[in-house]
Scaffold this active site. Structure first.
Site, short mmCIF file in Angstrom:
data_model
loop_
_atom_site.label_atom_id
_atom_site.label_comp_id
_atom_site.label_asym_id
_atom_site.label_seq_id
_atom_site.Cartn_x
_atom_site.Cartn_y
_atom_site.Cartn_z
N ARG A 29 0.80 -1.23 0.00
CA ARG A 29 0.00 0.00 0.00
C ARG A 29 0.84 1.28 0.00
O ARG A 29 0.31 2.38 -0.19
CB ARG A 29 -0.97 -0.01 1.19
CG ARG A 29 -2.20 -0.86 0.92
CD ARG A 29 -3.12 -0.91 2.10
NE ARG A 29 -2.61 -1.76 3.17
CZ ARG A 29 -3.01 -1.69 4.44
NH1 ARG A 29 -3.90 -0.82 4.81
NH2 ARG A 29 -2.51 -2.52 5.33
N GLY A 122 9.21 -3.88 11.99
CA GLY A 122 9.97 -2.77 11.41
C GLY A 122 9.10 -1.60 10.99
O GLY A 122 9.59 -0.50 10.76
N ASN A 422 38.24 31.04 -3.27
CA ASN A 422 38.99 30.07 -2.46
C ASN A 422 39.39 28.84 -3.25
O ASN A 422 40.12 28.01 -2.75
CB ASN A 422 38.16 29.66 -1.24
CG ASN A 422 36.79 29.13 -1.62
OD1 ASN A 422 36.18 29.58 -2.57
ND2 ASN A 422 36.30 28.17 -0.85
N TYR A 423 38.96 28.73 -4.48
CA TYR A 423 39.14 27.49 -5.23
C TYR A 423 39.82 27.82 -6.54
O TYR A 423 39.33 28.64 -7.32
CB TYR A 423 37.74 26.89 -5.47
CG TYR A 423 37.73 25.53 -6.12
CD1 TYR A 423 38.50 24.48 -5.62
CD2 TYR A 423 36.91 25.29 -7.22
CE1 TYR A 423 38.46 23.24 -6.21
CE2 TYR A 423 36.88 24.04 -7.81
CZ TYR A 423 37.65 23.01 -7.30
OH TYR A 423 37.60 21.78 -7.88
C1 UD1 Z 1 -0.09 -9.04 12.80
C2 UD1 Z 1 -0.62 -10.02 13.84
C3 UD1 Z 1 -1.91 -9.47 14.44
C4 UD1 Z 1 -1.65 -8.11 15.02
C5 UD1 Z 1 -1.04 -7.18 13.99
C6 UD1 Z 1 -0.61 -5.91 14.63
C7 UD1 Z 1 0.04 -12.21 13.05
C8 UD1 Z 1 -0.41 -13.47 12.40
N1 UD1 Z 1 -0.89 -11.28 13.22
O1 UD1 Z 1 -1.04 -9.02 11.76
O2 UD1 Z 1 -2.37 -10.33 15.44
O3 UD1 Z 1 -2.85 -7.56 15.53
O4 UD1 Z 1 0.12 -7.78 13.39
O5 UD1 Z 1 -0.16 -4.98 13.68
O6 UD1 Z 1 1.18 -12.10 13.43
N2 UD1 Z 1 6.18 -10.03 8.10
C9 UD1 Z 1 7.30 -10.73 7.72
N3 UD1 Z 1 7.15 -11.91 7.06
C10 UD1 Z 1 5.94 -12.43 6.77
C11 UD1 Z 1 4.79 -11.73 7.15
C12 UD1 Z 1 4.95 -10.53 7.83
O7 UD1 Z 1 8.42 -10.28 7.97
O8 UD1 Z 1 5.91 -13.51 6.18
C13 UD1 Z 1 6.35 -8.78 8.83
C14 UD1 Z 1 5.72 -7.59 8.13
O9 UD1 Z 1 6.66 -6.96 7.28
C15 UD1 Z 1 5.34 -6.70 9.29
C16 UD1 Z 1 5.03 -7.68 10.41
O10 UD1 Z 1 5.68 -8.89 10.06
O11 UD1 Z 1 6.43 -5.89 9.69
C17 UD1 Z 1 3.52 -7.90 10.60
O12 UD1 Z 1 3.00 -8.46 9.42
P1 UD1 Z 1 1.58 -8.07 8.87
O13 UD1 Z 1 1.34 -8.80 7.60
O14 UD1 Z 1 1.40 -6.61 8.89
O15 UD1 Z 1 0.66 -8.73 9.99
P2 UD1 Z 1 -0.82 -8.36 10.31
O16 UD1 Z 1 -1.71 -9.11 9.39
O17 UD1 Z 1 -0.97 -6.91 10.40
#
Ligand code: UD1
Ligand code: MG
Length: 493
Positions: A29, A122, A422-423
């Site tokens: 997004r 992150g 200066n240069y």
């Molecule tokens: C996650 C939580 C949810 C929580 C929410 C809070 C899970 C299954 N769900 O959901 O309970 O309320 O965060 O914001 O954990 N990422 C990876 N690898 C992956 C998937 C995600 O590194 O395979 C990282 C994403 O870059 C992000 C973070 O993990 O930084 C969270 O992933 P995201 O897909 O946003 O999880 P949510 O569905 O928001």
């Protein structure tokens, strides 16, 4: 089983702490080529906010899970790591991305068994170190601690299901707040009743490494999204009889994630408003707290006044009584007490820094570059540029001038339109202007050159040789007048 977050069993700071930061997601997004976690909030990459906070916790190590845009993210981590000293940072790739549980699984080989692991995202930049300390205390080295928050609109988040094992399903939404945590249910897997729950998982947990590793090995992807959910460790903890505690906070900003440019801008404004409020609470007067941006650290003495639309970057120090006019950009600079920075002034000290002395007047429309060092009551006026130059007390350059690689003595008056050359096309050379010199308008001082103390340089001079103290030096074509001069007239065709 305990649902309370109080009285941790062990003093938490005695346990080694390892941080895992999930940063492999795509950030669709954002609609940007730049990986999401490298977008900036208050001048720092989102990911850097998180690593800075982690470093501040005295963690032993930090493992960053990368995936989308991995090379760029890893390069950023390498640059950051050199600044953190003892805190060891590593990146581990997650390819493909099969969910948050799968993400943390990639870190397992890097995690020692004896520590507490804090899992962060992150793209959740404003989590506060104190909150994490409280969460680690709630974990206490033996329990699974979840950071949770109540949202009026919990859509999209994992819900915290509380109750007593055995009666899940009946009274979930109405379950007493103090009832034990049984599970986190993701939005897409939640029943209608579960979707009513307002308490959500923030995405942040603290968990003993040894337990985490065991649970990660048992995760499956039998859910609505076909992903390995990190949040399923809660069910596994409950099954193993390990207490799950929720550390419930109220401050939504700390757990706000960034998914789109709109959210990024909203978070930036809220964050800036907090910084502005904190400055005002220290006594700084801001003409409009909504029109201030701090991208770094701004330290202010007493009775500092800042007009609208000012931007501060890097490390900036404003002494007592400093006034900053509207529309100034000030970066990496120290402005001493009583100095006035008039509107539209641009100051950037970069690495070398800029120092403005007590009671100095700078601007409007002045530009101070790295290594500009101004003494007391120095005046730098409109369209004057100063770079790598020292101006002693009381020196003045008020209009349209350039001072580069110059040493300017006390009380020197540097005329309008004058410059230091200066240069020479290959090397930079210094210009020395000794005390009490007057440089006329439109002079070129060709460096290296020294203008002797008390001397005067006539307007329009190009000075290529040192001038003696006390002398008037003029170096320009002699004025001639040709009497009765008739101007050429246009030929008729
Ligand atoms: C996650 C939580 C949810 C929580 C929410 C809070 C899970 C299954 N769900 O959901 O309970 O309320 O965060 O914001 O954990 N990422 C990876 N690898 C992956 C998937 C995600 O590194 O395979 C990282 C994403 O870059 C992000 C973070 O993990 O930084 C969270 O992933 P995201 O897909 O946003 O999880 P949510 O569905 O928001
Ligand atoms: Mg998310």
């Amino acid at each position: 089983m305990s649902a309370s977050s109080t009285s941790p069993a062990t003093a938490p700071q005695q346990l080694p702490l390892d941080v895992v930061i999930m940063a492999a997601g795509k950030g669709t997004r954002m609609k940007s080529r730049l990986p999401k976690v490298l977008h900036r909030l208050a001048g720092r990459a989102l990911l850097q906010h998180v690593t800075d906070t982690a470093a501040g916790l005295n963690a032993r190590s930090c493992v960053v899970i990368t995936g989308h845009g991995a090379t760029e993210v890893e390069a950023k981590i390498d640059r950051l790591a050199t600044g953190y000293g003892r805190f060891s940072m590593k990146c581990v790739r997650q390819e493909p991305q099969l969910g948050t549980g799968h993400a943390v699984q990639q870190a397992v080989p890097e995690l020692a068994d004896d520590g507490v692991v804090v899992v962060l995202s992150g793209d959740v930049p404003l989590i506060a170190a104190d909150t994490l300390r409280a969460l680690i205390a709630a974990c206490g080295g033996t329990q699974l601690a979840l950071l949770t928050i109540d949202f009026a609109d919990p859509a999209g988040y994992g819900r915290i299901v509380r109750g007593h094992a055995g009666w899940v399903g009946d009274d979930i939404a109405g379950g007493a707040d103090a009832a034990p945590v049984l599970a986190i249910v993701e939005q897409k897997d939640a029943t209608e009743a579960e979707r009513q729950i307002r308490e959500v998982y923030s995405g942040i947990m603290a968990v003993p490494a040894r337990l985490l590793k065991g649970w990660l090995a048992r995760l499956d992807n039998r859910n609505a999204q076909g992903e390995y959910y990190l949040t399923d460790v809660v069910k596994l903890a409950v099954a193993d009889g390990v207490p799950v505690v929720a550390h419930r906070i109220q401050d939504a900003l700390q757990v706000a994630g960034v998914n789109s440019p709109v959210q990024l801008a909203e978070l930036e404004r809220e964050h800036q408003m907090r910084l502005a409020r904190a400055l005002m609470e220290q006594g700084v007067r801001l003409a409009d707290p909504a029109r201030l941006d701090v991208r770094g650290t701004l330290q202010c003495g007493q009775d500092v006044d800042i007009d609208v639309n000012c931007l501060f970057e890097g490390a900036v120090l404003l002494g007592d009584g400093v006034r900053v006019g509207a529309n100034c950009v000030i970066a990496n600079a120290t402005i001493a007490a009583g100095a006035v920075i008039h509107p539209f002034t641009h100051i950037d000290g970069e690495k070398a820094g800029v120092r403005v002395g007590e009671g100095a007047l700078v601007g409007p429309f002045a530009r101070l570059r790295p290594g500009a060092v101004l003494g007391r009551e120095v005046h730098i006026g409109n369209f004057v540029e100063v770079k790598n130059s020292t101006l002693a007390d009381g020196a003045k350059a008020n209009h349209l001038a350039y001072l580069g690689d110059a040493t300017v003595g006390e009380r020197v008056n540097y005329g309008a339109g004058s410059i230091t050359a200066n240069y020479d096309g290959a090397n930079k050379h210094r210009t020395v202007i000794e005390a009490d010199v007057h440089i006329g308008s439109n002079c070129v001082l060709v460096a290296p050159v020294t203008i002797g103390a008390g001397g005067t340089v006539g307007g329009g001079s190009t000075i290529t040789k040192n001038t003696p103290p006390g002398a008037l030096s003029v170096a320009r074509g002699k004025q001639v007048s040709i009497a009765n001069w008739s101007r050429p007239v246009k030929q008729k065709r």
